[in-house]
Design a protein around this motif. Sequence first.
Motif, PDB file in Angstrom:
ATOM      1  N   SER A  42       0.835  -1.204   0.000  1.00 45.03           N
ATOM      2  CA  SER A  42       0.000   0.000   0.000  1.00 45.03           C
ATOM      3  C   SER A  42       0.872   1.257   0.000  1.00 45.03           C
ATOM      4  O   SER A  42       2.085   1.201   0.226  1.00 45.03           O
ATOM      5  CB  SER A  42      -0.917  -0.005   1.221  1.00 45.03           C
ATOM      6  N   TYR A  43       0.224   2.371  -0.225  1.00 42.83           N
ATOM      7  CA  TYR A  43       0.929   3.656  -0.272  1.00 42.83           C
ATOM      8  C   TYR A  43       1.606   3.956   1.062  1.00 42.83           C
ATOM      9  O   TYR A  43       2.762   4.377   1.102  1.00 42.83           O
ATOM     10  CB  TYR A  43      -0.053   4.762  -0.649  1.00 42.83           C
ATOM     11  N   ASP A  44       0.893   3.749   2.178  1.00 41.83           N
ATOM     12  CA  ASP A  44       1.458   4.026   3.499  1.00 41.83           C
ATOM     13  C   ASP A  44       2.664   3.131   3.800  1.00 41.83           C
ATOM     14  O   ASP A  44       3.645   3.582   4.407  1.00 41.83           O
ATOM     15  CB  ASP A  44       0.393   3.843   4.588  1.00 41.83           C
ATOM     16  N   GLU A  45       2.598   1.870   3.378  1.00 40.89           N
ATOM     17  CA  GLU A  45       3.727   0.966   3.598  1.00 40.89           C
ATOM     18  C   GLU A  45       4.944   1.400   2.780  1.00 40.89           C
ATOM     19  O   GLU A  45       6.074   1.336   3.257  1.00 40.89           O
ATOM     20  CB  GLU A  45       3.334  -0.462   3.221  1.00 40.89           C
ATOM     21  N   ARG A  46       4.704   1.835   1.541  1.00 43.54           N
ATOM     22  CA  ARG A  46       5.814   2.307   0.708  1.00 43.54           C
ATOM     23  C   ARG A  46       6.442   3.556   1.304  1.00 43.54           C
ATOM     24  O   ARG A  46       7.670   3.696   1.314  1.00 43.54           O
ATOM     25  CB  ARG A  46       5.333   2.590  -0.717  1.00 43.54           C
ATOM     26  N   VAL A  47       5.613   4.480   1.791  1.00 42.03           N
ATOM     27  CA  VAL A  47       6.132   5.709   2.394  1.00 42.03           C
ATOM     28  C   VAL A  47       6.961   5.378   3.627  1.00 42.03           C
ATOM     29  O   VAL A  47       8.058   5.903   3.808  1.00 42.03           O
ATOM     30  CB  VAL A  47       4.987   6.685   2.736  1.00 42.03           C
ATOM     31  N   SER A  48       6.462   4.492   4.476  1.00 40.12           N
ATOM     32  CA  SER A  48       7.219   4.142   5.687  1.00 40.12           C
ATOM     33  C   SER A  48       8.512   3.417   5.323  1.00 40.12           C
ATOM     34  O   SER A  48       9.545   3.607   5.988  1.00 40.12           O
ATOM     35  CB  SER A  48       6.369   3.294   6.625  1.00 40.12           C
TER      36      SER A  48
END
Length: 161
Positions: A2-8
């Motif tokens: 997901s987007y949040d996982e990629r950002v983290s």
Amino acid sequence: MSYDERVSLIVSMYGMMNSMLPSTVLIAGTLVSYFMYMAMSKMYKSIGGNPAELVPLKYFRWPRNTMAGFLAMFLLSFAVGFIPAFEGMQIYMNISVIFEFVIAVQGLGCIFMIFDVKKIPKAFAVIAGFIGMATGFGRMILFAVGAFDYMINVRGRMAKR
């Protein structure tokens, strides 16, 4: 992912790269200064000077006391990592990267000596060294060869033949 996982993931990778900056700058500075000295000594020779020659990489060997010093720094940085004021293992990781690089350079010298003894062109040794230093598996192989050379003096035995 997901987007949040990629950002983290990107943020954590940025933090890791930021913490490894001191060792990266030190290693890059060492490499740049080596190549700059080679270039400047050639320019100095062209105007008639007599600069001090660098030892060819195939004959380069770290002195025994230097390795003992690196090993002491390695162990001290590991111990300092447990002090609460120095939380995390940033000091240990930086010293570990520098230590790995130092032993890999020893292995690179051994690879250059092997290529020279087997009469393989230097260009192949340079390509092998570049690939070895640029890849994780290659650095691991160079580290193993360097440690082996440091312990039993492989190049000294090859030079005696």
